[in-house]
Design a protein around this motif. Structure first.
Motif, short mmCIF file in Angstrom:
data_model
loop_
_atom_site.label_atom_id
_atom_site.label_comp_id
_atom_site.label_asym_id
_atom_site.label_seq_id
_atom_site.Cartn_x
_atom_site.Cartn_y
_atom_site.Cartn_z
N ALA A 117 -3.19 -6.38 -5.63
CA ALA A 117 -2.80 -6.80 -6.98
C ALA A 117 -1.31 -6.70 -7.18
CB ALA A 117 -3.56 -5.98 -8.02
N PHE A 118 -0.71 -5.64 -6.65
CA PHE A 118 0.74 -5.42 -6.79
C PHE A 118 1.52 -6.48 -6.02
CE2 PHE A 118 4.62 -3.36 -5.05
CZ PHE A 118 5.31 -3.23 -6.24
N LYS A 119 1.01 -6.89 -4.86
CA LYS A 119 1.74 -7.87 -4.05
C LYS A 119 1.89 -9.22 -4.76
CE LYS A 119 1.73 -10.13 0.47
NZ LYS A 119 1.00 -10.34 1.75
N VAL A 120 0.88 -9.59 -5.53
CA VAL A 120 0.93 -10.90 -6.19
C VAL A 120 1.43 -10.81 -7.62
CG1 VAL A 120 -0.92 -11.77 -4.74
CG2 VAL A 120 -1.49 -10.76 -6.96
N ALA A 121 1.66 -9.59 -8.09
CA ALA A 121 2.09 -9.40 -9.49
C ALA A 121 3.50 -9.95 -9.70
CB ALA A 121 2.05 -7.94 -9.84
N LEU A 181 6.46 1.28 -10.93
CA LEU A 181 6.34 0.04 -10.16
C LEU A 181 6.40 -1.20 -11.03
CD1 LEU A 181 3.46 0.88 -7.63
CD2 LEU A 181 5.92 0.91 -7.21
N THR A 182 5.83 -1.11 -12.21
CA THR A 182 5.73 -2.28 -13.08
C THR A 182 5.59 -1.86 -14.54
OG1 THR A 182 4.37 -4.21 -13.63
CG2 THR A 182 3.25 -2.34 -12.63
N LEU A 212 0.83 -1.21 0.00
CA LEU A 212 0.00 0.00 0.00
C LEU A 212 0.87 1.25 0.00
CD1 LEU A 212 -2.86 1.22 0.15
CD2 LEU A 212 -2.66 1.12 2.65
N GLU A 213 1.93 1.24 0.78
CA GLU A 213 2.82 2.40 0.83
C GLU A 213 3.48 2.62 -0.53
OE1 GLU A 213 4.53 3.24 5.10
OE2 GLU A 213 5.07 1.21 4.50
N LYS A 214 3.84 1.55 -1.22
CA LYS A 214 4.50 1.68 -2.52
C LYS A 214 3.55 2.22 -3.58
CE LYS A 214 8.01 -1.89 -1.77
NZ LYS A 214 8.50 -3.24 -2.16
N VAL A 215 2.33 1.68 -3.64
CA VAL A 215 1.42 2.13 -4.70
C VAL A 215 0.93 3.56 -4.45
CG1 VAL A 215 0.72 -0.21 -5.30
CG2 VAL A 215 -0.64 1.07 -3.65
#
Length: 280
Positions: free
Chosen positions: A276-280, A243-244, A221-224
């Motif tokens: 979503a970002f954590k599992v990407a 990020l991606t 959450l902090e990253k996004v």
């Protein structure tokens, strides 16, 4: 000015101990005991609580908290010049005030307070207030060791903490605070109430933990939020490229539109992005 105890007026305390406020420490002393008492009352029923105070200075809020019935106040003060004044308060309220000399950013509040029935109340030094708040609301353990935060900030910072989606003040701080906390701004305080008067209006913010925040990974959450609000004028598909390389896919997996901007996304939306970002 209200007379809450038999101790000397704060102006006399400052004069006696030579406590001219230091800009380098973010000091602006609140001398109006009516206002300090109002802040203490806003912190709730303190009779069975330990209250953690940061930056007590000459002890205006400290005295108000103790007069309001706080079972124990643990005050962290970095400025050694203030210790003799705080010692006088400790003598007046025997066994109820512990003064810790040190930097609140470097000390473990759970160890200092025992972590049981803790309320945090403070006129936070301007230069460390936001970081202290982030430390308290991004602790890995949730619900946290504290049951409420009653804190004074620059009004602009208070508005960022309590901002809602779509507002000009909405940003990373508002997402993190809104994800884990409930509350808002209680009242403003004029610069004239302080010595020396700051150039800005202050605001008292009261927050309580949200016991069931939307499930998501804090680090993600902090990253996004940092990426999204780091380029807040851009659409998410552009701001999240840092990020991606598959930003559009990530955004759609979260159920959001790639053309949306950060200020339009509510807390649930950012939590979905984090997941979503954590599992990407």
């Amino acid at each position: 000015m209200a007379q809450i105890d038999d101790l000397p007026p704060l102006r006399d305390v400052i004069s006696t101990h030579g406590l001219n406020a230091k800009k380098s420490l973010g000091q602006n002393f609140l001398l109006d005991l009516n206002l300090t008492s109002r802040i203490a009352r806003s912190a709730g029923d303190l009779r069975d609580c330990t209250v953690l105070e940061i930056g007590p200075g000459p002890g205006g809020l400290t005295r108000a908290l103790l007069a309001a019935g706080a079972k124990k106040v643990v005050a962290i003060e970095k400025d050694s010049r203030c210790l003799p004044a705080l010692a006088e308060i400790s003598e007046h309220y025997p066994g109820r005030l512990d003064v810790i000399e040190g930097d609140a950013l470097q000390l473990d509040p759970v160890v200092l307070t025992g972590g049981d029935k803790v309320r945090i109340a403070a006129n936070l030094p301007y230069n460390v207030g936001t970081q202290l708040l982030l430390n308290w609301i991004t602790t890995p353990d949730w619900p946290p060791f504290w049951s409420s935060l009653t804190l004074m900030f620059q009004k602009e910072v208070g508005e960022r903490i309590t901002a809602v989606p779509g507002s000009k003040a909405y940003g990373r701080l508002g997402v993190l605070a809104g994800w884990r906390c409930k509350g808002g701004i209680l009242f403003d305080i004029s610069p004239k109430a302080f010595t020396p008067p700051p150039k800005v209006t202050s605001a008292v913010v009261h927050l309580t933990p949200n016991d069931t925040p939307v499930p998501c990974d804090l680090a993600s959450l902090e990253k996004v939020t940092a990426a999204a609000f780091g380029q807040r004028r851009k659409m998410l598909r552009a701001s999240l490229k840092s990020l991606t390389s598959n930003a559009e896919d990530l955004i759609r997996q979260a159920g959001l539109e790639p053309t949306s901007r950060a200020e339009e996304i509510d807390i649930a939306g950012f939590a979905a992005l984090a997941n979503a970002f954590k599992v990407a």
